[in-house]
Design a protein around this motif. Structure first.
Motif, PDB file in Angstrom:
ATOM      1  N   ASN A 175       0.840  -1.203   0.000  1.00  0.00           N
ATOM      2  CA  ASN A 175       0.000   0.000   0.000  1.00  0.00           C
ATOM      3  C   ASN A 175       0.875   1.252   0.000  1.00  0.00           C
ATOM      4  OD1 ASN A 175      -2.776  -1.390   0.744  1.00  0.00           O
ATOM      5  ND2 ASN A 175      -1.275  -2.170   2.217  1.00  0.00           N
ATOM      6  N   GLU A 177       0.580   4.051  -1.219  1.00  0.00           N
ATOM      7  CA  GLU A 177      -0.111   5.339  -1.159  1.00  0.00           C
ATOM      8  C   GLU A 177      -0.387   5.796   0.268  1.00  0.00           C
ATOM      9  OE1 GLU A 177      -3.419   2.207  -1.846  1.00  0.00           O
ATOM     10  OE2 GLU A 177      -1.253   2.449  -2.111  1.00  0.00           O
ATOM     11  N   TYR A 178      -0.170   4.909   1.261  1.00  0.00           N
ATOM     12  CA  TYR A 178      -0.452   5.265   2.644  1.00  0.00           C
ATOM     13  C   TYR A 178       0.842   5.433   3.429  1.00  0.00           C
ATOM     14  CZ  TYR A 178      -5.245   3.855   1.610  1.00  0.00           C
ATOM     15  OH  TYR A 178      -6.495   3.747   1.061  1.00  0.00           O
ATOM     16  N   ASP A 179       0.891   6.508   4.218  1.00  0.00           N
ATOM     17  CA  ASP A 179       2.036   6.790   5.067  1.00  0.00           C
ATOM     18  C   ASP A 179       1.654   6.420   6.500  1.00  0.00           C
ATOM     19  OD1 ASP A 179       4.421   7.665   6.102  1.00  0.00           O
ATOM     20  OD2 ASP A 179       3.867   9.793   6.079  1.00  0.00           O
TER      21      ASP A 179
END
Length: 527
Positions: A175, A177-179
């Motif tokens: 994933n 796109e997630y921090d």
């Protein structure tokens, strides 16, 4: 007739050209023709979902030096052998590609030179993350989370002599796109009663990420700080059972419910410490399945123990109950009985876990030290009943060489009636239910992880047969200095110079949570 004859002659000439051309391309005795051969040890390949396949077969040609070109393609493949649409996944000699979906694929490599083209195929399995270990670490400086997963070895893996390895930072890889930062808790949990589906929940300070428990693909995000501005998540109680509610303790000592099936947050009426209880000196949150204590949420203020146990909710309205309350009629009155903790400091409260799924009542313990005599301790085992707090046992002892420090988290193991705690590299085992004098805090560690290692997190396995010990190794030369060891709980405190049964090093940053994740559709049942 003349035209027909012309057609015949043209056909013969054309056939001759074709025949000559084929011999030129595939001559049997042409010394300049270079055959290509592709070989590999196996016709099957496996890789974990989210990991890059790096595969290089052995390629040779009869005449070295001729330029070769490569084309890797793949088709999805059903168990019945039906192929899906072909797609390209590489143009180099080594395949370097990440497949985005689990399942079977037909993998094909075509290698060409100026003379010839050779093709070889493999069956490749992109495996889901079924059983294995999660270890979560947060970076000291940035808070960035490194969530790594070690997939349990299959029978074929063991036969091939493979060792368990960890997919480092797997959640980020799958994933990107997630921090994800500041992870508080990670858990796989059954969604609802009578169902087999489960989700993976990653609780951070400000968000809750919900993912598929086998692919780790995030499909939902709960924005906690948007719902509760100025607050963060500090503790989470969640179980891998049909119970649909988990509980969250916030930085403002608010108790919240979290519906893990619908991802909704709501305030629990009892036990919230907003306002007058906001400066509570200590709070802890844990869930037990029991007759009286479905949710046990304890905190300490003004030398009293507070809770929001269900029976108190029925008889005491919406106010939390404390240990000085006594029932008068159908309500509890504060000050109705003496405070057992007068003259003592409460150092910690913990729950002695029992059989994780049996629903047996589980008691809580308070660990206290006398104010006037810092070597004198009191341990109270208590539970919640129809009339309020009920003391089960109370023991006192002198322990001038006590190794326990105020505020240190206690990790209980109901199977062996023991409690673990750590100080630096040392892990201690304590037996609070033993007969005196064997109920004192130990003066020596049960085992040590060694120079440079600091224990940062511990958890007991579901069946309570193993202890997971997460550590940070400041002497490590690797970028990731965190790992964890697994110990046989039956040997802790019994075997001298105890060694771990499994070691996993340099797989995360500073460990904050460790769990064993079972299959998505089952509940782990201790033997």
């Amino acid at each position: 007739m003349k035209r027909i004859l012309q057609y015949i002659i043209f056909g013969v000439l054309l056939w001759g050209c074709i025949d000559d051309n084929s011999k030129e391309l595939y001559p049997e005795n042409n010394p300049n023709f270079s055959n290509i051969t592709i070989t590999s040890p196996s016709d099957t390949i496996s890789v974990d979902l989210g990991q890059t396949v790096r595969f290089k077969p052995t390629i040779s040609q009869e005449i070295e030096g001729k330029a070769l070109s490569y084309r890797w393609t793949a088709n999805t493949l059903t168990q019945e052998g039906v192929l899906g649409k072909e797609f390209e996944c590489g143009t180099a000699e080594t395949l370097d590609y990440m497949f985005l979906d689990k399942g079977l694929y037909k993998l094909k490599l075509e290698v060409k030179n100026e003379d010839y083209s050779e093709v070889k195929s493999w069956v490749m399995e992109v495996r889901a993350y079924d059983r294995g270990y999660f270890v979560v670490g947060n970076d000291d400086n940035t808070g960035a989370a490194t969530i790594s997963f070690g997939r349990e070895l299959s029978a074929s893996d063991i036969l091939e002599g493979k060792q368990m390895t960890f997919a480092v930072d797997i959640m980020k890889n799958i994933n990107p796109e997630y921090d994800i930062q500041h992870v508080v808790r990670i858990a796989k949990s059954i969604i609802s009663y009578g169902k087999s589906e489960a989700n993976l929940h990653v609780f951070t300070r400000d968000k809750i990420y919900v993912a598929d428990p086998e692919t780790f693909e995030i499909f939902w995000v709960v924005d906690f700080v948007a719902a509760f501005p100025g607050e963060t998540i500090t503790e989470v109680a969640i179980m891998d059972t049909y119970a649909t509610t988990a509980y969250i303790l916030t930085s403002k000592n608010r108790l919240l419910g979290y519906n893990k099936a619908e991802f909704g947050l709501y305030e629990v009426a009892t036990g919230n410490l907003s306002g007058q209880y906001a400066d509570a000196f200590y709070a802890d949150l844990f869930t037990v399945m029991g007759v009286n204590m479905n949710l046990a949420y304890y905190w300490v203020k003004d030398n009293k123990v507070f809770t929001n146990i269900n029976y108190f909710e029925y008889y005491g309205g919406t106010n939390p109950a404390n240990n000085t309350m006594a029932k008068v009629g159908d309500v509890f009155v504060d000050g109705g009985r003496a405070n057992e903790y007068d003259g003592y400091d409460i150092l910690r409260i913990f729950n002695m876990n029992g059989d994780y799924y049996s629903g047996q009542n589980n008691n809580a313990f308070s660990v206290c030290r006398e104010k006037a005599d810092q070597d004198h301790y009191m341990i109270i085992e208590f539970t919640a009943g129809m009339n309020g707090f009920e003391t089960v046992t109370k023991v006192e002892f002198d322990c001038p060489d006590a190794t326990y420090r105020e505020g240190t988290r206690l990790v209980p193991n109901g199977r062996y009636n023991s409690v673990y705690y750590a100080d630096g590299a040392n892990v201690f085992v304590w037996y609070p239910k033993n007969v005196a004098p064997n109920n004192k805090f130990p003066s020596k560690a049960a085992f040590s992880l060694g120079e440079g290692k600091e224990v940062t997190f511990m958890r007991v396995s579901y069946d309570m047969r193993e202890l997971y010990v997460g550590f940070y190794d400041r002497n490590s030369g690797e970028t990731l200095k965190g790992g964890f060891y697994i110990y046989d709980a039956s040997k802790i405190g019994v075997t001298t110079n105890l060694q771990p049964t499994k070691k996993f090093e340099n797989i995360t940053s500073r460990p904050t949570d460790i769990i064993y994740k079972s299959l998505a559709w089952d509940i782990y049942k201790p033997q």
